[in-house]
Design a protein around this motif. Structure first.
Motif, mmCIF file in Angstrom:
data_model
loop_
_atom_site.group_PDB
_atom_site.id
_atom_site.type_symbol
_atom_site.label_atom_id
_atom_site.label_comp_id
_atom_site.label_asym_id
_atom_site.label_seq_id
_atom_site.Cartn_x
_atom_site.Cartn_y
_atom_site.Cartn_z
ATOM 1 N N ASP A 169 0.563 -1.236 -0.059
ATOM 2 C CA ASP A 169 -0.214 0.107 0.004
ATOM 3 C C ASP A 169 0.897 1.246 0.087
ATOM 4 O OD1 ASP A 169 -2.163 -1.653 -0.016
ATOM 5 O OD2 ASP A 169 -2.505 -1.405 2.259
ATOM 6 N N LYS A 170 2.016 1.259 0.659
ATOM 7 C CA LYS A 170 2.792 2.414 0.662
ATOM 8 C C LYS A 170 3.915 2.577 -0.171
ATOM 9 C CE LYS A 170 1.247 4.009 4.930
ATOM 10 N NZ LYS A 170 0.543 4.946 5.257
ATOM 11 N N THR A 171 4.132 1.610 -0.894
ATOM 12 C CA THR A 171 5.498 1.609 -1.918
ATOM 13 C C THR A 171 4.876 1.074 -3.493
ATOM 14 O OG1 THR A 171 6.350 -0.353 -1.496
ATOM 15 C CG2 THR A 171 6.873 1.421 -0.172
ATOM 16 N N GLY A 172 3.823 0.181 -3.365
ATOM 17 C CA GLY A 172 3.567 -0.382 -4.462
ATOM 18 C C GLY A 172 4.717 -1.543 -4.970
ATOM 19 N N VAL A 173 5.515 -1.778 -3.969
ATOM 20 C CA VAL A 173 6.524 -2.990 -4.241
ATOM 21 C C VAL A 173 6.302 -4.099 -3.369
ATOM 22 C CG1 VAL A 173 8.834 -3.525 -4.360
ATOM 23 C CG2 VAL A 173 7.987 -1.426 -5.363
ATOM 24 N N LEU A 174 6.038 -5.148 -3.457
ATOM 25 C CA LEU A 174 6.089 -6.363 -2.857
ATOM 26 C C LEU A 174 7.467 -7.096 -2.628
ATOM 27 C CD1 LEU A 174 2.497 -7.931 -3.339
ATOM 28 C CD2 LEU A 174 3.739 -7.387 -1.178
ATOM 29 N N PRO A 175 7.881 -7.633 -1.695
ATOM 30 C CA PRO A 175 8.997 -8.504 -1.555
ATOM 31 C C PRO A 175 9.249 -9.688 -2.509
ATOM 32 C CG PRO A 175 8.209 -8.002 0.676
ATOM 33 C CD PRO A 175 7.126 -7.599 -0.192
ATOM 34 N N VAL A 176 10.091 -10.203 -2.962
ATOM 35 C CA VAL A 176 10.223 -11.269 -3.972
ATOM 36 C C VAL A 176 9.949 -12.707 -2.819
ATOM 37 C CG1 VAL A 176 11.822 -10.310 -5.506
ATOM 38 C CG2 VAL A 176 12.724 -11.560 -3.574
ATOM 39 N N LEU A 177 10.359 -12.403 -1.687
ATOM 40 C CA LEU A 177 10.048 -13.535 -0.715
ATOM 41 C C LEU A 177 9.901 -13.200 0.786
ATOM 42 C CD1 LEU A 177 12.989 -14.544 0.927
ATOM 43 C CD2 LEU A 177 13.391 -15.667 -0.991
ATOM 44 N N ASN A 178 9.388 -14.143 1.475
ATOM 45 C CA ASN A 178 9.378 -13.887 2.919
ATOM 46 C C ASN A 178 9.899 -15.106 3.389
ATOM 47 O OD1 ASN A 178 8.506 -12.878 5.465
ATOM 48 N ND2 ASN A 178 6.564 -13.284 5.288
ATOM 49 N N GLN A 179 10.928 -15.128 4.227
ATOM 50 C CA GLN A 179 11.587 -15.986 4.837
ATOM 51 C C GLN A 179 11.113 -16.072 6.333
ATOM 52 O OE1 GLN A 179 15.767 -16.593 7.037
ATOM 53 N NE2 GLN A 179 16.176 -16.529 4.750
ATOM 54 N N VAL A 180 10.394 -17.351 6.733
ATOM 55 C CA VAL A 180 9.581 -17.474 7.851
ATOM 56 C C VAL A 180 9.831 -18.799 8.544
ATOM 57 C CG1 VAL A 180 7.767 -15.876 7.020
ATOM 58 C CG2 VAL A 180 7.537 -18.582 6.509
ATOM 59 N N GLU A 181 9.685 -18.933 9.752
ATOM 60 C CA GLU A 181 9.664 -20.203 10.511
ATOM 61 C C GLU A 181 8.436 -21.094 9.913
ATOM 62 O OE1 GLU A 181 8.358 -22.300 14.550
ATOM 63 O OE2 GLU A 181 8.651 -20.129 14.708
ATOM 64 N N LEU A 182 8.807 -22.576 9.508
ATOM 65 C CA LEU A 182 7.896 -23.058 8.839
ATOM 66 C C LEU A 182 8.305 -24.636 8.811
ATOM 67 C CD1 LEU A 182 6.044 -22.238 5.332
ATOM 68 C CD2 LEU A 182 6.675 -24.613 6.247
ATOM 69 N N HIS A 183 7.601 -25.509 9.419
ATOM 70 C CA HIS A 183 8.002 -26.749 9.300
ATOM 71 C C HIS A 183 6.590 -27.684 9.552
ATOM 72 C CE1 HIS A 183 7.200 -25.963 13.916
ATOM 73 N NE2 HIS A 183 8.058 -24.983 13.711
ATOM 74 N N PRO A 184 6.808 -28.967 9.781
ATOM 75 C CA PRO A 184 5.503 -29.898 9.756
ATOM 76 C C PRO A 184 4.621 -29.457 11.130
ATOM 77 C CG PRO A 184 7.230 -31.139 9.263
ATOM 78 C CD PRO A 184 8.127 -29.813 9.581
ATOM 79 N N GLY A 185 5.288 -28.960 12.053
ATOM 80 C CA GLY A 185 4.455 -28.545 13.349
ATOM 81 C C GLY A 185 4.020 -27.115 13.297
ATOM 82 N N PHE A 186 4.190 -26.322 12.183
ATOM 83 C CA PHE A 186 3.623 -24.972 12.039
ATOM 84 C C PHE A 186 3.897 -24.566 10.513
ATOM 85 C CE2 PHE A 186 4.657 -20.415 12.593
ATOM 86 C CZ PHE A 186 3.172 -19.889 13.341
ATOM 87 N N GLN A 187 2.790 -24.758 9.989
ATOM 88 C CA GLN A 187 2.852 -24.783 8.565
ATOM 89 C C GLN A 187 2.379 -23.578 7.864
ATOM 90 O OE1 GLN A 187 1.125 -28.494 6.875
ATOM 91 N NE2 GLN A 187 1.918 -29.537 8.421
#
Length: 281
Positions: A153-171
């Motif tokens: 909304d503020k810049t018109g530019v989205l990240p190419v990726l989001n690096q996040v915690e992700l594993h079978p117990g938290f998908q």
């Protein structure tokens, strides 16, 4: 079936290997050797961060490897106490100097730190640095959908990726759906669940079925979901094991069984809404 990581194409047209080596909690004195052994194994994506305290040694390992710079994909990250226009520019240049590189392939805002409320200013500076050619692609870590929407909304530019915690117990299915709908890539950190999955009977059964380690099953699950994955190991043997996940495939039933392991309260790392300064991935 291929035995090397597929290449992911970002919405900006740049590409990256799907599987990479992370160096969180790798001692600086060991980092260059760890990076060298990973590159020798076949890893081409190396992920570090200012807060890890080993950017200089990552650069040393890259130089020792003898590979041409354009054959590698290097990521580093902006830490939480350097948000804002001027601080972000300063922090990035410090990281570049430590790495002794002319550019990085990906630069990430490590955490949104909404209580400080300056992640949009930092994002604006990342856009400027990208436009100057010092960064090929720009992204974030640990952002929630409303943080990402604010950037758009503020810049018109989205990240190419989001690096996040992700594993079978938290998908993180809601977040992954947002990424998919906006042509963003999901990248998993701590993809093996910080050691909490080793005695899981479902994963053990699938590992026995395929004649693979439990870690290989979880990493294979990640890449079949389409996630990029950052793994960490100081051991050349374990690096090779983690890399050897492209010569087999999980069945639809395997994928469904792992999907059923998701837990609403399965987050093991910090809450992005609350986390500020202490060291973390």
């Amino acid at each position: 079936m291929s035995t090397t990581p597929p290449t992911i194409t970002f919405h900006d047209g740049n590409t990256a290997p799907q599987l990479g080596l992370g160096v969180w909690q790798v001692e600086a004195a060991r980092t260059a050797d760890v990076v060298c052994s990973a590159i020798e194994t076949g890893y081409r994506l190396i992920d570090t961060a200012a807060i890890y305290g080993n950017e200089a040694e990552v650069g040393q390992g890259i130089r020792q490897s003898g590979l041409r710079r354009e054959e590698l994909f290097v990521t580093t990250k902006l830490w939480n106490d350097m948000h804002g226009h001027e601080n972000t520019q300063k922090a990035f240049k410090e990281s570049l100097d430590k790495l002794q590189l002319d550019y990085v392939d990906l630069y990430l805002i490590h955490w949104p730190v909404p209580k400080i409320g300056q992640f949009v200013q930092s994002w604006e500076m990342l856009i400027n640095l990208r436009n100057e050619g010092l960064i090929k692609s720009i992204g974030v870590c640990n952002f929630q959908p409303h943080h990402l929407q604010t950037l758009l909304d503020k810049t018109g530019v989205l990240p190419v990726l989001n690096q996040v915690e992700l594993h079978p117990g938290f998908q993180q299915s809601e977040l992954r759906h947002y990424h998919h709908d906006h042509a963003m890539q999901t990248q998993a950190w701590s993809p093996l669940g910080l050691g909490t999955l080793w005695d899981n009977p479902v994963l053990q059964r699938i590992a026995e079925k395929h004649g693979r380690t439990l870690a290989q099953i979880v990493l294979r699950w990640q890449v079949q979901l389409g996630n990029m994955v950052i793994t960490k190991s100081n051991s050349p043997e374990r690096q090779r094991e983690n890399f050897d996940i492209f010569s087999f495939e999980l069945s639809a039933q395997d994928m469904a069984d792992i999907a059923a392991l998701d837990q609403a309260g399965g987050r093991l790392g910090p809450d992005p809404e609350l986390f500020r300064l202490p060291k973390a991935a």
